[in-house]
Design a protein around this motif. Structure first.
Motif, short mmCIF file in Angstrom:
data_model
loop_
_atom_site.label_atom_id
_atom_site.label_comp_id
_atom_site.label_asym_id
_atom_site.label_seq_id
_atom_site.Cartn_x
_atom_site.Cartn_y
_atom_site.Cartn_z
N SER A 556 42.61 -43.90 -10.04
CA SER A 556 42.02 -44.30 -8.97
C SER A 556 42.04 -42.92 -8.14
N ARG A 559 40.08 -42.03 -2.47
CA ARG A 559 38.94 -42.63 -1.87
C ARG A 559 37.90 -43.02 -2.93
N PRO A 560 38.30 -44.09 -3.28
CA PRO A 560 37.30 -44.69 -4.86
C PRO A 560 35.95 -44.96 -4.03
N PHE A 561 34.94 -44.91 -4.98
CA PHE A 561 33.59 -45.13 -4.49
C PHE A 561 33.50 -46.40 -3.59
N ASP A 562 32.69 -46.08 -2.66
CA ASP A 562 32.30 -47.09 -1.84
C ASP A 562 31.00 -46.86 -1.00
N ALA A 563 30.20 -47.64 -1.53
CA ALA A 563 28.79 -47.31 -1.29
C ALA A 563 28.44 -47.42 0.35
N ALA A 564 29.04 -48.08 0.96
CA ALA A 564 28.96 -47.80 2.47
C ALA A 564 29.79 -46.78 3.20
N ASN A 565 30.41 -45.92 2.44
CA ASN A 565 31.21 -44.92 2.93
C ASN A 565 30.96 -43.63 2.32
N THR A 568 33.42 -40.71 -0.13
CA THR A 568 34.22 -41.30 -1.12
C THR A 568 33.84 -40.59 -2.46
N SER A 569 34.54 -40.95 -3.52
CA SER A 569 34.18 -39.97 -4.81
C SER A 569 32.83 -40.41 -5.40
N ARG A 570 31.95 -39.50 -5.35
CA ARG A 570 30.58 -40.14 -5.79
C ARG A 570 29.71 -38.56 -6.05
N GLU A 697 33.46 -55.39 -13.96
CA GLU A 697 32.74 -56.60 -13.60
C GLU A 697 32.56 -57.98 -13.92
#
Length: 709
Positions: A556, A559-565, A568-570, A697
């Motif tokens: 990890s 800042r793991p991926f966060d669609a709302a932020n 983050t790592s993206r 998931e």
């Protein structure tokens, strides 16, 4: 005095150096052939072994020269790259790894060993154990994929298959674990390039398969071409003498790769060949493959005091000990005898291995093909190419004996009209065949689209900056699919190919890899439903080359991926997610997992526990499933990966059959290299995940806590 001591005592310096000299006969392309005719050198005792020679008469002629004409009569060692078969060619290792079946891995190695031994081969330069997470690297095809645990079990199985249990077979094939180490992490996925990896990555990822190989009794280890953190592997005394010899107690032969010792000059760690020879010998390399610098330059290195004669004697003794273990002093002309029934057994095994190596990636209801189909168009440059089905490093396997995809389908569907057109070549710009291929597709009930790479596009010196289809294959595929007929795409390749457009448009896609001599039959059996596909990916499949290197067991970030932020790592232009995760693979059955439970909530470091999960085949088709167990140490002194593979189990289920999978775990399964790189088990909470792949998931989860004993 032992035979080896007697020989050492009797040898001149030149004869000793001859036992460190491995030369090529030039029958296979592994690099520039520089040795020429070696008969005079053999008679003079200046050659220890010959590789790339597999004609039995030629081998015996060379052996007679060594035994009868050299002064001391020391027999030769004959070697070859027997990676996935000798005469009978099995699936490439990356594909076969997807069977997740150590028994299959062992059986194919045993078959290859018997065939090679029947033609005078004593040693194979296999298994290839480079963990690789970069499909640009051509040699990813030769190994077990991205996971070190898979690499460990692959190493153990292949060495048992080649050698027997500690050379217990009458005719073992000495195994060489290669390439030590970390070649799969080459910069930009480019062969021979430098490797810069952390000490932690070495101990967690790249060294474990070699440790397993040594524990399994491998006869030899081959050093990699690359440098690791600035030091070429043929000069890496810390890892050769330190890790292999001192820590793992490896007492077998260490050899260089092809001309690698001479290349120490080009690496910039030796001023000339004299220094190169001295550096490699002092680092722990016993045998010099092809470059000839030991034979030519160790005398001067000895005179300068760069090496001592006892350094040479120790290396020579290891080579002679290997020859003794192989029984060559007792019978230098030993060969295995194979009757036709054994050869037929190997042929059947090749079909089984091919069936269990092909991975069904997507299926939108097209497969298995309906028995009512009357006309199938088989299109693409890989449809009728026997040589390409064999893949790289196909040893003495002949393409004339290979069943192509077209042949396999025609045999499996004798009452169906099967029309064929290659459309385009694998490479090149000629699009003139696309129109006639489209015309075939227009009139077909279904299309089998045979795409991919040439066999020579995988293996050594076969790296690719792009992971797309070469040549005009995409243009062919898109035009053919526009005809509207249901289409199954077969990807014959030695690496994952980044073709997201194909996965969107085709009704089914199969990773057909390079499946060996029975490739066409195996693929036909899967397409027609005669065999329920069971292979799983041993490597994460990217959707874009920009994601590479990509693997499931990443750590990890803060800042793991966060669609709302946004911060983050993206990527801006691509998802973080792969096309398919490690372990992905479909079948024609429907299997479910439920009721995951752990026997004890707390596990003392001196105890074991059981993890159980119920599995049920809810379909009317028998199936073979692979169930993976992953774990994550939630809080540790060193950040741990999001998931690590700890075990897997395979199970065969009849229609509507259920069963319970039982994993046994000890606390040592959760150990990792601590800050000093020594194995440690830390108390704390651990997440357990069980599922059919590394898709987070879709995994079942449970928890346990490790406590001090």
């Amino acid at each position: 005095m032992s035979r080896i001591d007697s020989l050492l005592h009797a040898m001149t310096l030149e004869e000793k150096l001859g036992q460190l000299n491995l030369v090529t006969a030039g029958q296979a392309v592994t690099g520039p052939v520089v040795c020429g005719d070696t008969t005079k050198d053999i008679a003079a005792g200046r050659v220890a072994g010959v590789f790339n020679l597999w004609d039995l008469e030629a081998l015996m002629r060379a052996q007679r020269c060594a035994v009868q004409e050299s002064r001391l009569g020391v027999p030769l060692l004959f070697g070859l790259d027997v990676l996935h078969g000798f005469r009978t060619i099995f699936s490439i290792p990356l594909a076969e790894a997807g069977a997740f079946d150590p028994q299959l891995w062992e059986r194919t190695a045993c078959a290859a060993a018997l065939e090679a031994a029947s033609e005078g081969i004593h040693l194979t330069f296999a298994p290839m154990l480079d963990v690789s997470r970069d499909p640009r690297w051509g040699r990813i095809a030769e190994g077990p994929g991205e996971d070190p645990l898979v690499g460990e079990r692959f190493a153990q199985a292949k060495i048992r298959g080649f050698q027997g249990d500690d050379f217990s077979r009458i005719f073992p094939l000495a195994a060489t674990a290669k390439h030590f180490c970390a070649g799969g992490a080459a910069t930009a996925g480019r062969d021979y390039a430098a490797v810069d990896v952390s000490e932690r990555a070495l101990h967690e990822v790249y060294l474990p398969p070699f440790r397993a190989a040594v524990e399994a009794g491998c006869a030899a280890v081959m050093t990699a071409f690359n440098n690791v953190n600035g030091v070429p592997m043929s000069a890496q005394g810390r890892l050769l003498n330190g890790y292999l010899r001192s820590r793992l107690k490896f007492d077998g032969v260490i050899m260089s790769d092809y001309t690698a010792i001479a290349e120490l000059v080009e690496h910039g760690v030796a001023a000339d060949s004299i220094e190169a020879a001295a550096i490699a010998l002092k680092a722990g390399v016993d045998m010099d493959m092809v470059s000839g610098v030991y034979l030519a330059h160790l005398p001067e290195a000895l005179a300068r005091g760069l090496v001592e004669e006892r350094d040479i004697d120790v290396a020579v003794a290891r080579v002679l000990q290997l020859k003794k273990r192989l029984g060559l002093f007792d019978d230098p002309y030993r060969v295995a005898r194979l009757d036709d029934s054994v050869k037929e057994t190997h042929c059947i095994l090749a079909l089984e291995a091919a069936r269990r190596s092909a991975t069904l990636l997507i299926n939108r209801g097209l497969l298995p093909l309906s028995a009512n189909l009357r006309r199938i168009a088989v299109v693409g440059p890989l449809a009728d190419s026997g040589a390409d089905m064999l893949g790289p490093w196909s040893a003495a396997g002949g393409a004339e004996n290979c069943v192509t995809i077209l042949e396999g389908l025609r045999r499996a569907l004798p009452y169906c009209e099967i029309a064929h057109h290659s459309g385009v070549a694998i490479e090149g710009d000629d699009e003139s065949g696309i129109a006639p291929a489209f015309a075939l597709a227009e009139g077909a009930d279904a299309v089998v689209l045979c795409l991919g790479e040439a066999a020579r596009m995988s293996g050594e010196a076969a790296c690719r900056a792009s992971l797309g289809l070469p040549g005009k294959q995409r243009q062919l595929a898109e035009r053919v699919m526009s005809a509207g007929a249901p289409t199954v795409a077969l990807l014959s390749c030695g690496r994952p190919l980044a073709v997201p457009w194909l996965f969107k448009r085709a009704q089914a896609v199969v990773a057909a890899w390079f499946l060996g001599h029975r490739a066409g039959e195996a693929i036909a059996d899967i397409l027609t439903g005669r065999f329920n596909p069971s292979a799983r990916l041993a490597v994460t499949w990217p959707c874009d080359v920009g994601q590479v290197p990509i693997f499931y067991s990443a750590r990890s970030t803060g800042r793991p991926f966060d669609a709302a932020n946004f911060y983050t790592s993206r990527y801006l232009d691509c998802s973080n997610d792969p096309q398919f995760p490690f372990g992905h693979g479909l079948s024609f059955s429907r299997t479910t997992l439920s009721n995951l439970r752990v026997d004890c909530a707390e596990l003392k470091t001196s105890q074991t526990t059981r993890v159980r999960v119920d599995v049920c085949n809810e379909s009317d088709i028998a199936t073979e499933e692979t169930i993976f167990l992953f774990a994550r140490d939630r809080v540790a002194s060193v950040a741990r990966p999001l998931m690590e593979l700890k075990d897997w189990k395979k199970i065969a289920l009849q229609p509507q059959q259920g069963a319970t999978i039982d994993f046994v775990l000890c606390a040592q399964a959760f150990q990792f290299p601590g800050e000093n790189m020594e194995p440690t088990v830390e108390p704390g909470g651990v997440d357990i995940f069980v599922g059919f792949s590394a898709d987070a998931e879709k995994l079942l989860s449970a928890r346990l806590r490790i406590v001090s004993a």
